[in-house]
Design a protein around this motif. Sequence first.
Motif, mmCIF file in Angstrom:
data_model
loop_
_atom_site.group_PDB
_atom_site.id
_atom_site.type_symbol
_atom_site.label_atom_id
_atom_site.label_comp_id
_atom_site.label_asym_id
_atom_site.label_seq_id
_atom_site.Cartn_x
_atom_site.Cartn_y
_atom_site.Cartn_z
ATOM 1 N N LEU A 114 1.312 5.906 -3.296
ATOM 2 C CA LEU A 114 2.582 5.798 -2.602
ATOM 3 C C LEU A 114 1.992 5.313 -1.070
ATOM 4 O O LEU A 114 3.481 4.456 -0.712
ATOM 5 N N LEU A 115 0.987 5.161 -0.537
ATOM 6 C CA LEU A 115 1.122 5.401 0.574
ATOM 7 C C LEU A 115 0.915 3.567 0.523
ATOM 8 O O LEU A 115 1.588 2.684 1.451
ATOM 9 N N SER A 116 0.003 2.809 -0.725
ATOM 10 C CA SER A 116 0.093 1.672 -1.193
ATOM 11 C C SER A 116 1.421 0.593 -1.019
ATOM 12 O O SER A 116 1.911 0.108 -0.865
ATOM 13 N N ASN A 117 2.066 1.657 -1.712
ATOM 14 C CA ASN A 117 3.313 1.010 -2.002
ATOM 15 C C ASN A 117 4.693 1.043 -1.117
ATOM 16 O O ASN A 117 4.981 0.459 -0.626
ATOM 17 N N TYR A 118 4.295 1.896 0.145
ATOM 18 C CA TYR A 118 5.147 2.531 1.442
ATOM 19 C C TYR A 118 4.404 0.936 2.394
ATOM 20 O O TYR A 118 5.495 1.075 3.587
ATOM 21 N N GLY A 119 3.275 0.427 2.340
ATOM 22 C CA GLY A 119 2.900 -0.374 3.185
ATOM 23 C C GLY A 119 2.433 -0.174 4.094
ATOM 24 O O GLY A 119 2.079 -1.158 5.209
#
Length: 226
Positions: free
Chosen positions: A6-11
């Motif tokens: 999630l944190l990666s997808n959110y940038g």
Amino acid sequence: MRINKLLSNYGFCSRSETNKIIEEGRIQVNGKLAIKGQWVEKEDYILIDDDPLLPKDKIYIALNKPVGITCTAAKEVEGNIIRFMNYEEYIFPIGRLDKASEGLILMTNDGDLANKILESENNHEKEYIVTVDRPFDDAFIKGMSEGVEISGARTRPCIVSRISEDTFRIILTQGLNKQIRKMTKTFGYNVISLQRIRIINIKIQGIDTGKWRNLTEEELVELRSK
């Protein structure tokens, strides 16, 4: 999905960096400290340093990587691509281009698009200009294009064409580690220079070595459609 994804997808940060932030007690999920590998929903109330987690604006960059820069986000690696760019926001390379090679590499904070591009079954094209240490004959072109046994696997057929007596153009639809270098070595040649000039529809034309530009909206639309 796991909180790292999630944190990666959110940038916000990489999946590995998420673990470090969790260890430091900086993430809360619905009022409780997060744990490594925790499953979360987008509807969960997530705080990082007491601020709500919100998606960041997506970043899409085409970089002309110089020789000597390593395509990794690992901070401990000397000459890593993140330190080289010194970009103000979190970004990471999509795929790799080995340290001794130069040319096009895409940088982003969009994990979903990165994963789509990296899926080899999508047959995405990557184009290179390669110079070897001595002139080659037409049998070399034919052999390279038909596929080569390297590292216990046979490479996919690819498009190879001559540019000069010692330089060729090659279009691959897979990305094995140092694939072109290993392929040419099979025929007794050593790569002197290797430049990637295209990834799918994104071209290096107009980008000086060591410089970068943002992708256009038109490029993104086509990139996402592949």
